[in-house]
Design a protein around this motif. Structure first.
Motif, mmCIF file in Angstrom:
data_model
loop_
_atom_site.group_PDB
_atom_site.id
_atom_site.type_symbol
_atom_site.label_atom_id
_atom_site.label_comp_id
_atom_site.label_asym_id
_atom_site.label_seq_id
_atom_site.Cartn_x
_atom_site.Cartn_y
_atom_site.Cartn_z
ATOM 1 N N SER A 162 -0.171 -8.480 5.240
ATOM 2 C CA SER A 162 -0.085 -8.824 3.681
ATOM 3 C C SER A 162 0.480 -7.627 2.994
ATOM 4 C CB SER A 162 -1.676 -8.953 3.245
ATOM 5 O OG SER A 162 -2.425 -7.693 3.534
ATOM 6 N N LEU A 163 1.479 -8.096 2.262
ATOM 7 C CA LEU A 163 2.241 -7.063 1.523
ATOM 8 C C LEU A 163 1.994 -6.936 -0.129
ATOM 9 C CD1 LEU A 163 4.741 -5.102 2.056
ATOM 10 C CD2 LEU A 163 6.161 -6.970 1.585
ATOM 11 N N MET A 164 1.883 -5.834 -0.479
ATOM 12 C CA MET A 164 1.487 -5.650 -2.070
ATOM 13 C C MET A 164 2.919 -5.290 -2.743
ATOM 14 S SD MET A 164 -1.162 -3.564 -4.335
ATOM 15 C CE MET A 164 -1.004 -3.326 -6.111
ATOM 16 N N ILE A 165 3.439 -5.756 -3.787
ATOM 17 C CA ILE A 165 4.496 -5.355 -4.592
ATOM 18 C C ILE A 165 3.985 -4.096 -5.420
ATOM 19 C CG2 ILE A 165 6.279 -5.664 -5.989
ATOM 20 C CD1 ILE A 165 6.443 -8.692 -5.104
ATOM 21 N N SER A 166 4.326 -2.913 -5.216
ATOM 22 C CA SER A 166 3.435 -1.776 -5.705
ATOM 23 C C SER A 166 3.777 -1.566 -7.291
ATOM 24 C CB SER A 166 3.860 -0.467 -4.970
ATOM 25 O OG SER A 166 3.264 0.730 -5.440
ATOM 26 N N SER A 167 2.870 -1.011 -7.894
ATOM 27 C CA SER A 167 3.337 -0.719 -9.469
ATOM 28 C C SER A 167 4.067 0.775 -9.360
ATOM 29 C CB SER A 167 2.115 -0.486 -10.146
ATOM 30 O OG SER A 167 1.202 0.471 -9.906
ATOM 31 N N ILE A 168 4.037 1.338 -7.987
ATOM 32 C CA ILE A 168 4.770 2.676 -8.246
ATOM 33 C C ILE A 168 6.191 2.451 -8.308
ATOM 34 C CG2 ILE A 168 5.062 4.866 -6.784
ATOM 35 C CD1 ILE A 168 2.146 4.413 -7.874
ATOM 36 N N VAL A 169 6.914 3.283 -9.094
ATOM 37 C CA VAL A 169 8.705 3.044 -8.839
ATOM 38 C C VAL A 169 9.147 4.047 -7.954
ATOM 39 C CG1 VAL A 169 10.628 2.988 -10.374
ATOM 40 C CG2 VAL A 169 8.226 2.242 -11.388
ATOM 41 N N ARG A 170 10.232 3.356 -7.121
ATOM 42 C CA ARG A 170 10.646 4.031 -6.307
ATOM 43 C C ARG A 170 11.560 5.434 -6.986
ATOM 44 N NH1 ARG A 170 11.018 6.842 -1.719
ATOM 45 N NH2 ARG A 170 12.444 6.296 -0.199
ATOM 46 N N PHE A 171 11.633 6.412 -6.406
ATOM 47 C CA PHE A 171 12.583 7.516 -7.042
ATOM 48 C C PHE A 171 14.019 7.093 -7.262
ATOM 49 C CE2 PHE A 171 12.756 9.092 -2.349
ATOM 50 C CZ PHE A 171 13.985 9.198 -2.368
ATOM 51 N N GLN A 197 10.188 13.375 1.435
ATOM 52 C CA GLN A 197 9.843 13.234 0.291
ATOM 53 C C GLN A 197 9.142 11.919 -0.025
ATOM 54 O OE1 GLN A 197 8.312 12.592 -3.149
ATOM 55 N NE2 GLN A 197 10.197 11.252 -3.299
ATOM 56 N N TRP A 198 7.934 11.762 0.394
ATOM 57 C CA TRP A 198 7.225 10.602 0.488
ATOM 58 C C TRP A 198 5.955 10.257 -0.721
ATOM 59 C CZ3 TRP A 198 5.685 7.263 4.978
ATOM 60 C CH2 TRP A 198 6.599 6.907 5.678
ATOM 61 N N ARG A 199 6.167 11.142 -1.628
ATOM 62 C CA ARG A 199 5.033 10.891 -2.465
ATOM 63 C C ARG A 199 4.837 9.673 -3.041
ATOM 64 N NH1 ARG A 199 0.943 12.368 -1.682
ATOM 65 N NH2 ARG A 199 1.797 14.341 -1.238
ATOM 66 N N ASP A 200 5.972 8.983 -3.639
ATOM 67 C CA ASP A 200 6.152 7.733 -4.204
ATOM 68 C C ASP A 200 5.660 6.712 -3.129
ATOM 69 O OD1 ASP A 200 8.711 8.070 -2.841
ATOM 70 O OD2 ASP A 200 9.678 7.158 -4.269
ATOM 71 N N LEU A 201 6.146 6.907 -1.859
ATOM 72 C CA LEU A 201 6.014 5.874 -0.661
ATOM 73 C C LEU A 201 4.393 6.178 -0.238
ATOM 74 C CD1 LEU A 201 8.768 6.610 1.623
ATOM 75 C CD2 LEU A 201 8.588 4.615 -0.066
ATOM 76 N N SER A 202 3.938 7.215 -0.265
ATOM 77 C CA SER A 202 2.545 7.474 -0.220
ATOM 78 C C SER A 202 1.572 6.890 -1.233
ATOM 79 C CB SER A 202 2.426 8.814 0.159
ATOM 80 O OG SER A 202 2.862 9.396 1.488
ATOM 81 N N ASN A 203 1.759 7.061 -2.320
ATOM 82 C CA ASN A 203 1.090 6.467 -3.307
ATOM 83 C C ASN A 203 1.161 4.891 -3.484
ATOM 84 O OD1 ASN A 203 0.491 9.267 -4.352
ATOM 85 N ND2 ASN A 203 2.115 9.214 -6.011
ATOM 86 N N SER A 204 2.160 4.561 -2.970
ATOM 87 C CA SER A 204 2.382 2.812 -3.112
ATOM 88 C C SER A 204 1.602 2.592 -1.744
ATOM 89 C CB SER A 204 3.775 2.464 -2.693
ATOM 90 O OG SER A 204 3.873 2.696 -1.374
ATOM 91 N N LEU A 205 1.315 3.196 -0.791
ATOM 92 C CA LEU A 205 0.490 2.577 0.370
ATOM 93 C C LEU A 205 -0.952 2.804 0.114
ATOM 94 C CD1 LEU A 205 0.408 1.529 3.469
ATOM 95 C CD2 LEU A 205 0.557 3.790 4.122
ATOM 96 N N TRP A 206 -1.463 3.973 -0.676
ATOM 97 C CA TRP A 206 -2.846 4.290 -1.067
ATOM 98 C C TRP A 206 -3.084 3.078 -2.046
ATOM 99 C CZ3 TRP A 206 -6.594 6.265 1.171
ATOM 100 C CH2 TRP A 206 -6.387 7.723 1.526
ATOM 101 N N GLU A 207 -2.253 2.626 -2.872
ATOM 102 C CA GLU A 207 -2.383 1.597 -3.926
ATOM 103 C C GLU A 207 -2.774 0.160 -3.206
ATOM 104 O OE1 GLU A 207 -0.675 -0.210 -8.036
ATOM 105 O OE2 GLU A 207 0.719 0.126 -6.276
ATOM 106 N N ALA A 208 -1.824 -0.093 -2.073
ATOM 107 C CA ALA A 208 -1.943 -1.450 -1.309
ATOM 108 C C ALA A 208 -3.389 -1.460 -0.636
ATOM 109 C CB ALA A 208 -0.794 -1.604 -0.224
ATOM 110 N N LEU A 209 -3.785 -0.214 0.068
ATOM 111 C CA LEU A 209 -4.966 -0.388 0.853
ATOM 112 C C LEU A 209 -6.117 -0.310 0.076
ATOM 113 C CD1 LEU A 209 -4.066 2.765 3.357
ATOM 114 C CD2 LEU A 209 -4.018 0.340 3.899
ATOM 115 N N GLN A 258 0.305 -3.425 3.571
ATOM 116 C CA GLN A 258 1.432 -2.620 3.578
ATOM 117 C C GLN A 258 1.877 -2.862 1.957
ATOM 118 O OE1 GLN A 258 2.469 -0.548 5.730
ATOM 119 N NE2 GLN A 258 1.509 -1.372 7.618
ATOM 120 N N ALA A 259 2.901 -1.821 1.621
ATOM 121 C CA ALA A 259 3.420 -2.192 0.212
ATOM 122 C C ALA A 259 5.127 -1.845 0.225
ATOM 123 C CB ALA A 259 2.912 -0.625 -0.574
ATOM 124 N N ILE A 260 5.490 -2.477 -0.737
ATOM 125 C CA ILE A 260 7.005 -2.411 -1.179
ATOM 126 C C ILE A 260 7.054 -1.815 -2.412
ATOM 127 C CG2 ILE A 260 7.110 -4.954 -1.839
ATOM 128 C CD1 ILE A 260 9.478 -3.078 0.412
#
Length: 314
Positions: free
Chosen positions: A143-152, A165-177, A183-185
């Protein structure tokens, strides 16, 4: 120098600053800018059944990233290839991931912040291949969530140069979980699809495979999917994709060195293929692994020759 034969490399092997060490003994100085400022680039290659998959492509991307970040370790690319192979031989692993990285290094004087006052350092390490795609996940899809976190933005950091530099990626994964997704995109500021935490994404529309043309790493596994498309009776290309494309896709799947192909059965509330892995995703996944099993783009490793492990055994 090669590693001490009395040391235990069975859990992984590493090369740091001219020395071969068991992975659990490897490290860098705390003052290295790679640690204090994430001033580092890296790449990861898969060792499959005793051979590197697309080693040349990974090394070329690593070289491009080093040039982009203005890093120049003392080791040449040919030496890096040999070092990676020796680490694999030391570990004895036939299925593994091999990471190589270049850090800015520590400043020549404590407290200095100028990147031109550091000695760049190359390192490499081998770790067991992770079984991320279980048979259950291969059947049901993620299952994949379209994250509210914007990619840099690309204007700040070039996404085609690998970095930590994974802070935006990591935050999106936390949001998905946190919301019950696997997973997140991420989308960019203009609403276009980019990538997820460590993987590219493909949309299936009829007989077309499309992957984002912006804001994403040029993945080696993604390139493999594009190369295999004609064999699958499909076309594949890079294209601008939006949230609407994801929510109207026939199928979606993810690609990365770390797990190969991951089918997706749901994007937000959009359920595809009755909530299981779709036929195209299954075909891509099966073909990808079959080709690797057959030796497609594999560079064999000679485990019997620690000095010249990339030289084919007679």
């Amino acid at each position: 120098m090669m590693g001490d034969p009395q040391q235990d490399f069975s859990q992984g092997a590493a090369y740091v600053d001219g020395r071969y060490l068991p992975l659990n003994q490897a490290g860098i100085p705390l003052s290295d800018f790679g640690f204090t400022k994430s001033d580092v680039t890296y790449d990861v290659v898969h060792v499959h059944k005793g051979g590197f998959f697309r080693l040349g492509d990974h090394m070329a991307r690593f070289a491009e990233s080093m040039r982009g970040y203005r890093m120049q370790p003392t080791e040449t690319l040919d030496q890096m290839r040999e070092i990676a192979a020796r680490c694999v031989v030391l570990s004895g692993m036939k299925d593994a991931c091999v990471s190589f990285a270049a850090t800015r290094g520590a400043p020549t004087k404590p407290g200095w912040r100028r990147p031109d006052q550091c000695r760049n350092t190359f390192m490499c390490w081998v770790w067991p291949w992770p079984e991320v795609i279980t048979p259950e996940l291969a059947d049901k899809g993620a299952s994949l969530m379209i994250s509210s976190i914007v990619r840099f933005p690309e204007a700040s950091i070039n996404p085609t140069w690998k970095n930590f530099q994974w802070r935006d990626l990591s935050n999106s994964l936390w949001e998905a979980l946190d919301n019950g997704y696997d997973q997140a995109i991420l989308l960019d500021y203009d609403g276009y699809v980019t990538e997820g935490p460590g993987y590219n994404i493909f949309v299936v529309k009829g007989d077309r495979l499309l992957t984002p043309d912006r804001g994403a790493l040029k993945g080696v596994t993604a390139r493999s999917v594009i190369d295999l498309a004609p064999e699958l009776g499909m076309t594949a290309d890079y294209a601008p994709l939006t949230k609407k494309d994801l929510l109207e896709a026939d199928e979606v799947f993810l690609s990365t060195t770390a797990f190969g192909i991951m089918p997706v059965s749901r994007v937000d509330d959009h359920v595809m293929a009755n909530g299981i892995t779709g036929p195209v995703s299954r075909k891509v996944m099966d073909t990808y692994w079959r080709k690797k099993d057959e030796g497609w783009l594999i560079t064999p490793i000679n485990y019997a020759d620690t000095e010249n492990p990339l030289k084919t055994a007679a």
